[in-house]
Design a protein around this motif. Structure first.
Motif, PDB file in Angstrom:
ATOM      1  N   VAL A 280     -86.969 -72.690   0.196  1.00 47.19           N
ATOM      2  CA  VAL A 280     -87.798 -73.270  -0.857  1.00 47.19           C
ATOM      3  C   VAL A 280     -86.919 -74.241  -1.636  1.00 47.19           C
ATOM      4  O   VAL A 280     -85.942 -73.823  -2.271  1.00 47.19           O
ATOM      5  N   ILE A 281     -87.250 -75.531  -1.583  1.00 46.56           N
ATOM      6  CA  ILE A 281     -86.444 -76.564  -2.240  1.00 46.56           C
ATOM      7  C   ILE A 281     -87.333 -77.255  -3.266  1.00 46.56           C
ATOM      8  O   ILE A 281     -88.348 -77.853  -2.905  1.00 46.56           O
ATOM      9  N   THR A 282     -86.957 -77.181  -4.535  1.00 43.26           N
ATOM     10  CA  THR A 282     -87.869 -77.582  -5.602  1.00 43.26           C
ATOM     11  C   THR A 282     -87.213 -78.566  -6.569  1.00 43.26           C
ATOM     12  O   THR A 282     -86.020 -78.862  -6.497  1.00 43.26           O
ATOM     13  N   GLY A 283     -88.066 -79.022  -7.523  1.00 39.13           N
ATOM     14  CA  GLY A 283     -87.595 -79.906  -8.579  1.00 39.13           C
ATOM     15  C   GLY A 283     -87.139 -81.244  -8.034  1.00 39.13           C
ATOM     16  O   GLY A 283     -87.711 -81.799  -7.105  1.00 39.13           O
ATOM     17  N   LYS A 284     -86.075 -81.771  -8.622  1.00 42.43           N
ATOM     18  CA  LYS A 284     -85.540 -83.076  -8.217  1.00 42.43           C
ATOM     19  C   LYS A 284     -84.259 -82.894  -7.402  1.00 42.43           C
ATOM     20  O   LYS A 284     -83.277 -83.615  -7.588  1.00 42.43           O
ATOM     21  N   SER A 285     -84.285 -81.942  -6.505  1.00 42.61           N
ATOM     22  CA  SER A 285     -83.116 -81.675  -5.669  1.00 42.61           C
ATOM     23  C   SER A 285     -82.835 -82.836  -4.725  1.00 42.61           C
ATOM     24  O   SER A 285     -83.748 -83.532  -4.280  1.00 42.61           O
ATOM     25  N   ILE A 286     -81.551 -83.017  -4.412  1.00 46.85           N
ATOM     26  CA  ILE A 286     -81.104 -84.011  -3.437  1.00 46.85           C
ATOM     27  C   ILE A 286     -80.241 -83.281  -2.417  1.00 46.85           C
ATOM     28  O   ILE A 286     -79.250 -82.641  -2.775  1.00 46.85           O
ATOM     29  N   ILE A 287     -80.619 -83.388  -1.148  1.00 46.25           N
ATOM     30  CA  ILE A 287     -79.869 -82.754  -0.073  1.00 46.25           C
ATOM     31  C   ILE A 287     -79.288 -83.857   0.808  1.00 46.25           C
ATOM     32  O   ILE A 287     -80.037 -84.631   1.409  1.00 46.25           O
ATOM     33  N   LYS A 288     -77.983 -83.923   0.891  1.00 50.72           N
ATOM     34  CA  LYS A 288     -77.352 -85.039   1.587  1.00 50.72           C
ATOM     35  C   LYS A 288     -77.149 -84.742   3.073  1.00 50.72           C
ATOM     36  O   LYS A 288     -77.264 -83.615   3.524  1.00 50.72           O
ATOM     37  N   THR A 289     -76.841 -85.791   3.792  1.00 45.68           N
ATOM     38  CA  THR A 289     -76.833 -85.761   5.249  1.00 45.68           C
ATOM     39  C   THR A 289     -75.975 -84.642   5.828  1.00 45.68           C
ATOM     40  O   THR A 289     -74.920 -84.289   5.285  1.00 45.68           O
ATOM     41  N   VAL A 304     -76.896 -81.289  -3.367  1.00 46.40           N
ATOM     42  CA  VAL A 304     -76.146 -80.586  -2.327  1.00 46.40           C
ATOM     43  C   VAL A 304     -75.466 -81.632  -1.456  1.00 46.40           C
ATOM     44  O   VAL A 304     -76.121 -82.517  -0.906  1.00 46.40           O
ATOM     45  N   GLY A 305     -74.144 -81.527  -1.311  1.00 47.41           N
ATOM     46  CA  GLY A 305     -73.369 -82.565  -0.657  1.00 47.41           C
ATOM     47  C   GLY A 305     -73.440 -82.552   0.862  1.00 47.41           C
ATOM     48  O   GLY A 305     -74.053 -81.680   1.486  1.00 47.41           O
ATOM     49  N   GLU A 306     -72.791 -83.531   1.455  1.00 48.51           N
ATOM     50  CA  GLU A 306     -72.808 -83.722   2.910  1.00 48.51           C
ATOM     51  C   GLU A 306     -72.190 -82.521   3.627  1.00 48.51           C
ATOM     52  O   GLU A 306     -71.150 -81.994   3.216  1.00 48.51           O
ATOM     53  N   ALA A 307     -72.867 -82.111   4.712  1.00 48.18           N
ATOM     54  CA  ALA A 307     -72.368 -81.060   5.605  1.00 48.18           C
ATOM     55  C   ALA A 307     -72.147 -79.729   4.907  1.00 48.18           C
ATOM     56  O   ALA A 307     -71.416 -78.874   5.408  1.00 48.18           O
ATOM     57  N   THR A 308     -72.765 -79.531   3.782  1.00 47.90           N
ATOM     58  CA  THR A 308     -72.677 -78.242   3.082  1.00 47.90           C
ATOM     59  C   THR A 308     -73.669 -77.264   3.711  1.00 47.90           C
ATOM     60  O   THR A 308     -74.773 -77.648   4.092  1.00 47.90           O
ATOM     61  N   VAL A 309     -73.266 -76.001   3.776  1.00 48.61           N
ATOM     62  CA  VAL A 309     -74.097 -74.960   4.367  1.00 48.61           C
ATOM     63  C   VAL A 309     -74.400 -73.913   3.298  1.00 48.61           C
ATOM     64  O   VAL A 309     -73.481 -73.370   2.678  1.00 48.61           O
ATOM     65  N   ILE A 310     -75.681 -73.654   3.085  1.00 49.99           N
ATOM     66  CA  ILE A 310     -76.106 -72.633   2.109  1.00 49.99           C
ATOM     67  C   ILE A 310     -77.040 -71.673   2.829  1.00 49.99           C
ATOM     68  O   ILE A 310     -78.111 -72.074   3.287  1.00 49.99           O
ATOM     69  N   LYS A 311     -76.650 -70.397   2.912  1.00 46.67           N
ATOM     70  CA  LYS A 311     -77.444 -69.415   3.639  1.00 46.67           C
ATOM     71  C   LYS A 311     -77.846 -68.251   2.746  1.00 46.67           C
ATOM     72  O   LYS A 311     -77.021 -67.714   2.008  1.00 46.67           O
ATOM     73  N   GLN A 312     -79.120 -67.872   2.820  1.00 43.57           N
ATOM     74  CA  GLN A 312     -79.663 -66.706   2.117  1.00 43.57           C
ATOM     75  C   GLN A 312     -79.167 -66.623   0.676  1.00 43.57           C
ATOM     76  O   GLN A 312     -78.675 -65.593   0.223  1.00 43.57           O
ATOM     77  N   SER A 313     -79.294 -67.725  -0.052  1.00 48.82           N
ATOM     78  CA  SER A 313     -78.754 -67.788  -1.402  1.00 48.82           C
ATOM     79  C   SER A 313     -79.711 -68.513  -2.328  1.00 48.82           C
ATOM     80  O   SER A 313     -80.706 -69.101  -1.894  1.00 48.82           O
ATOM     81  N   VAL A 314     -79.387 -68.474  -3.639  1.00 43.60           N
ATOM     82  CA  VAL A 314     -80.186 -69.134  -4.662  1.00 43.60           C
ATOM     83  C   VAL A 314     -79.276 -70.050  -5.464  1.00 43.60           C
ATOM     84  O   VAL A 314     -78.198 -69.632  -5.918  1.00 43.60           O
ATOM     85  N   ALA A 315     -79.702 -71.303  -5.639  1.00 40.84           N
ATOM     86  CA  ALA A 315     -78.933 -72.268  -6.425  1.00 40.84           C
ATOM     87  C   ALA A 315     -79.875 -73.026  -7.349  1.00 40.84           C
ATOM     88  O   ALA A 315     -80.929 -73.487  -6.923  1.00 40.84           O
ATOM     89  N   THR A 316     -79.489 -73.145  -8.621  1.00 30.87           N
ATOM     90  CA  THR A 316     -80.357 -73.749  -9.627  1.00 30.87           C
ATOM     91  C   THR A 316     -79.568 -74.689 -10.526  1.00 30.87           C
ATOM     92  O   THR A 316     -78.476 -74.326 -11.011  1.00 30.87           O
TER      93      THR A 316
END
Length: 459
Positions: A280-289, A304-316
């Motif tokens: 679930v990606i909300t608001g004005k989030s930016i997910i880079k390449t 969220v920066g380039e080549a970053t991996v986020i698994k089963q987590s929450v970020a706000t």
């Protein structure tokens, strides 16, 4: 080009929603319906927007703010009555006015633009946005004459048997010559089954004056859905979710399971990002390449920066650098700033803290109100003790420091550059650079004491 205006009808309470929240404020993919309408219609380069409010007026005004002017419909006496409330602001202006409903969140700016251009090209006094409905039950019917010209609109409750068979429906969106609109409104009566002043009656009034009335038939019927209950709200959510996900996929984003991925409309995602199910990606989030999100991850208002991996987590409400690894089961709370190539592992919570490049907090730790430098290793179970019950204080951990497992850093405190904190320490004073700090009770061994404990249990 003629000036363009918009009137957004947002006065209804929406009793069929069965909710304390006013209808037009119900969200579709995280954004109130009326905000979707305003965002799309404003993209057509309007000169002025007027929103007609009634129930929940203050909340609607608060949400839309300076993006619109407002007029009050104190009594809900129909759509014609609603539009005439804007008379004081628009009556004498030259140009084209579009009238839209605040509960139609799926209509796109392209459809609004097509309607404007069709209306102005044909020099009509009124143009109805219509569609061919697979099941027109409940919709007003667009009645045409033998020359296929629009004659009038008949509400479902007022239609006869022949009129009920008509599949072309009125979507509730119109373009008008502005002056003709307000002149015709003076002739609208409430002599109908509902006892209301219908905006649709203007079509017949204009026709009787030999004014040109047309219709633009949108091929996108699903856009025209009006949300009147929770069933339609869920349908709108599903339709918009599919539309947004398909747009991202066509732009080079891999979404493994679009049916179980939720991306809000203001999110920006670059090419070659991979999104796993349950994200679930909300608001004005930016997910880079080249980033990889999920599965089962929530991201709200984050970069969220380039080549970053986020698994089963929450970020706000945070900024996350390039080539960062987060999760599983991490919690990035507001105002976190995570540097490049950092690692945040399982059951780690970061709050209002900076974590420098290549620093690691691998597991079971809380980092709050902290400035953590680069190349820092934070051992398992470490806590920055930031709150004394009244105030919060800063913990500073300088570059290249090593924090042993199960350490408590009692803020305000600074751990100097290159220093070591021994496992199990509770640090209450600053640690100079290149030092080893040990702050734990001296270990005492009582040989043979275990046997006494075991014998006591038997008694």
């Amino acid at each position: 080009m003629a000036k363009r205006y918009a009137i957004i009808l947002a006065a209804g309470q929406g009793t069929r929603m069965k909710s304390k929240l006013y209808k037009v404020l119900h969200p579709v993919l995280g954004k109130p319906m009326v905000q979707h309408v305003l965002d799309q219609v404003k993209a057509v380069n309007l000169d002025e927007v007027v929103t007609v409010v009634g129930h929940g007026a203050d909340l609607v005004k608060e949400h839309l703010g300076k993006e619109s002017q407002f007029v009050l419909q104190a009594e809900q006496l129909g759509t014609g009555h609603a539009v005439i409330q804007a008379e004081q602001l628009l009556k004498d202006k030259e140009g084209t006015t579009i009238v839209v409903c605040g509960d139609t969140p799926l209509i796109t700016d392209q459809t609004y633009l097509d309607l404007f251009e069709h209306h102005e090209k044909n020099k009509s006094k009124a143009t109805i946005l219509t569609a061919k409905a697979p099941d027109p039950t409940g919709y007003g019917r667009v009645i045409r004459n033998e020359n296929n010209e629009v004659e009038r609109i008949v509400e479902h409750k007022d239609a006869n048997e022949n009129e009920l068979r008509v599949a072309e429906i009125n979507t509730g969106t119109y373009c008008f010559d502005n002056k003709a609109l307000f002149e015709a409104l003076q002739e609208v009566s409430n002599d109908n089954a509902q006892g209301e002043y219908y905006l649709t009656d203007i079509i017949e009034i204009l026709k009787n004056k030999s004014a040109k009335v047309g219709a633009y038939v949108t091929p996108k019927f699903e856009e025209t859905l009006g949300v009147n209950d929770r069933v339609a709200l869920a349908q709108a959510e599903k339709t918009m979710k599919r539309r947004i996900n398909e747009d991202h996929m066509r732009n080079g984003v891999t979404i493994i399971d679009p049916d179980h991925t939720y991306i809000h409309p203001d999110v920006v995602i670059e090419q070659d990002v991979v999104i796993h199910p349950g994200s679930v990606i909300t608001g004005k989030s930016i997910i880079k390449t080249d980033a990889e999100i999920g599965p089962n991850t929530e991201i709200a208002n984050c970069e969220v920066g380039e080549a970053t991996v986020i698994k089963q987590s929450v970020a706000t409400d945070s900024k996350i650098g390039d080539r960062v690894k987060i999760g599983p089961f991490a919690h990035i709370r507001p105002e976190a700033n995570i540097g490049n190539e950092a690692k945040i592992g399982n059951f780690v919570e970061i709050k209002k803290s900076t974590l420098g490049d290549k620093s690691k907090v691998s597991h079971l730790s809380y980092i709050g109100d902290a400035q953590v430098g680069s190349n820092v290793n934070v051992g398992c179970g470490t806590i920055t003790v930031n709150y004394d019950g009244k105030n919060k204080y800063l913990t500073t951990i300088e570059d290249d420091a090593f924090i042993g497992c199960n350490s408590n850093l009692i803020a305000p405190v600074t751990i100097g550059k290159g220093s070591y904190v021994a496992a199990g320490s509770t640090i209450t004073k600053n640690v100079p650079g290149e030092s080893l700090s040990i702050a734990r009770a001296k270990q005492t061994n009582k040989e043979g004491y275990a046997a006494r404990i075991k014998n006591r249990k038997k008694d």
